[in-house]
Scaffold this active site. Structure first.
Site, mmCIF file in Angstrom:
data_model
loop_
_atom_site.group_PDB
_atom_site.id
_atom_site.type_symbol
_atom_site.label_atom_id
_atom_site.label_comp_id
_atom_site.label_asym_id
_atom_site.label_seq_id
_atom_site.Cartn_x
_atom_site.Cartn_y
_atom_site.Cartn_z
ATOM 1 N N THR A 86 48.987 36.870 28.800
ATOM 2 C CA THR A 86 47.593 36.820 28.335
ATOM 3 C C THR A 86 46.842 35.689 29.026
ATOM 4 O OG1 THR A 86 47.881 35.200 26.537
ATOM 5 C CG2 THR A 86 48.257 37.508 25.974
ATOM 6 N N LEU A 96 44.575 33.409 37.091
ATOM 7 C CA LEU A 96 45.711 32.808 36.359
ATOM 8 C C LEU A 96 46.878 33.789 36.230
ATOM 9 C CD1 LEU A 96 44.059 30.677 33.526
ATOM 10 C CD2 LEU A 96 44.910 29.973 35.762
ATOM 11 N N TYR A 126 48.459 46.144 36.985
ATOM 12 C CA TYR A 126 49.702 45.710 37.635
ATOM 13 C C TYR A 126 50.040 46.358 38.976
ATOM 14 C CZ TYR A 126 50.409 43.235 33.291
ATOM 15 O OH TYR A 126 50.244 42.372 32.240
ATOM 16 N N PHE A 410 58.121 45.950 24.430
ATOM 17 C CA PHE A 410 58.418 44.517 24.585
ATOM 18 C C PHE A 410 57.212 43.812 25.185
ATOM 19 C CE2 PHE A 410 59.947 46.663 28.428
ATOM 20 C CZ PHE A 410 59.458 45.878 29.459
#
Ligand SMILES: CC(C)(COP(=O)(O)OP(=O)(O)OC[C@H]1O[C@@H](n2cnc3c(N)ncnc32)[C@H](O)[C@@H]1OP(=O)(O)O)[C@@H](O)C(=O)NCCC(=O)NCCS
Length: 410
Positions: A86, A96, A126, A410
């Site tokens: 996050t 970041l 991603y 997960f």
């Protein structure tokens, strides 16, 4: 002052968790629960694999990975599972995530993990880091009132306390894990949390029930965790039963548990989320239209870091050879590789031979677990045929008989 990205100490865990809550829009824990939760959470943190970005005295980004086994066609590999990524709204889109990801992937590659995996909150995030969507999930909705089972398994079922289910779960789940590409480890603690023995943060629904299916010797052969939402509209019982977990060591045990779920009185609909695309479920019924697949979507994303190790770790349905040209801007997986694989083993190594197919690492990673068609990916521009028939040969070699499925969030 620049934002400081670094690993996190145990004493900082509560502050790091507060940033995680901001990122995922979770309610803050009550003050008296913060330290007990951190103490519990600390047991699963791998301290070299937890990162945070610090600015102005608080964490503004979180990132973590943990080691797991990932089942691949015919075998398993060590994988780094990325989670808790996050960035606070105050610090978004400044790179970041990219920096934390680059650090994690570099250390995973150094550690010798051939694959990284994650579950993407949003599709567009991603791909840029070399991940590809490797397995899907679906929701099944069964009209329980009309579902008649042609193959409903047999044997006894028993309602049990959560602790008994958690105790039996490891062995039952492991049978599923070993045979299902995309599956990862679930610890005993994981099960304790799932059934609500460990309830610091998320209590299970009050109507949750645990069921074991027993084999002919009376030993646990399957497990079902479900809860029911009541519905008495029009003074007619129309409850909805939600399957949370359903696994068996044999297909017959699973069939028995599907039948159990559909036969619970006062239930009109059985809903099972995050299930495999290719369950035997519809084929168990006399009328397969009593079950509908809804919401098919991507779930597990994979990223090959070491192509020879990853491709040699899996098996292939038929003997075959293939030369792949893999593009990877980050460098980990880039190169031309010759794969020779079959049911009994595989070798993969760099080569100078002419390639059959060229593709980005994300496309190869999407196909790695055997559930994607290289022909379809090629048609969509995700892979390029360099020799006639190359895509069809790649497709035939990389596909597997069991559709990949990761049942573990997960
Ligand atoms: C997803 C998230 C971690 C991204 O963090 P970030 O620090 O803003 O990402 P970066 O600045 O490193 O982004 C790198 C690139 O990805 C793009 N990107 C990042 N998040 C994106 C998103 N959600 N959708 C589309 N593009 C995204 C950025 O625009 C940037 O593109 P560029 O290189 O072309 O400029 C952050 O938006 C977030 O916390 N979201 C909410 C929680 C969440 O969903 N976490 C992911 C869990 S799987």
């Amino acid at each position: 002052m620049p934002v400081d990205i670094r690993t996190v100490e145990r004493s900082e865990l509560p502050a790091w968790q507060a940033a995680l809550e901001v990122g995922f829009h979770k309610s803050s824990l009550a003050p008296e629960h913060v330290e007990p939760f951190s103490e519990d959470f600390a047991k699963e943190v791998e301290w070299t694999r937890i990162q945070g970005a610090h600015d102005g005295g608080r964490f503004v980004a979180t990132f973590r990975s943990f080691a797991t086994r990932l089942t691949v066609p015919g075998g398993e590999v060590a994988a780094g599972a990325i989670t808790n990524a996050t960035v606070s709204p105050t610090h978004r889109r400044r790179g970041l995530l990219s920096q934390m990801m680059a650090r994690d992937l570099a250390t995973a590659a150094e550690r010798g993990e051939p694959v990284a995996i994650l579950i993407a909150s949003e599709w567009p995030i991603y791909g840029r880091y070399g991940f590809g969507p490797a397995s899907d999930i679906v929701t099944y909705e069964i009209d329980a009132l009309s579902a008649a089972f042609a193959h409903g398994g047999d044997g006894e079922t028993r309602l049990v306390e959560p602790a008994e289910l958690a105790g039996a779960a490891a062995a039952i789940y492991d049978a599923h894990r070993r045979s299902t590409p995309g599956a990862i480890d679930r610890s005993e603690r994981w099960w304790e949390r799932r059934v609500g023995i460990d309830v610091l943060r998320r209590k299970p629904p009050g109507t949750q029930r645990c069921v074991l299916a027993l084999d002919e010797r009376g030993a646990p052969a399957g497990l079902l965790v479900y809860h029911v939402d009541e519905n008495w509209d029009d003074w007619r019982p129309r409850a909805k039963l939600h399957v949370r977990d359903l696994f068996g060591t044999t297909p017959a045990a699973e069939a028995r548990l599907w039948r159990f779920a559909c036969e619970v009185d006062l239930v009109a609909t059985v809903s099972a989320e995050e299930r495999s695309v290719d369950e035997p479920l519809p084929w168990l019924l006399r009328d397969a239209r009593a079950v509908r697949q809804r919401l098919k979507t991507d779930f597990l994303w994979a990223r090959l870091l070491d192509v020879p190790a990853a491709l040699a770790a899996r098996r292939y349905l038929r003997e075959g050879e293939l030369v792949l040209e893999v593009r990877d801007a980050a460098g980990f997986a880039a190169g031309r590789f010759a794969l020779r694989g079959g049911p009994d083993g595989a070798q993969c190594a760099p080569t100078d031979a002419a390639a059959d197919v060229a593709l980005d690492v994300g496309a190869l990673s999407a196909a790695y677990l055997g559930g994607r068609s290289l022909v379809t990916l090629g048609a969509a521009g995700w892979a390029e045929e360099l020799r006639p028939g190359g895509l069809a040969r790649a497709d035939a070699l990389l596909r597997w008989s069991v559709d990949p499925w990761c049942a573990t969030m997960f």
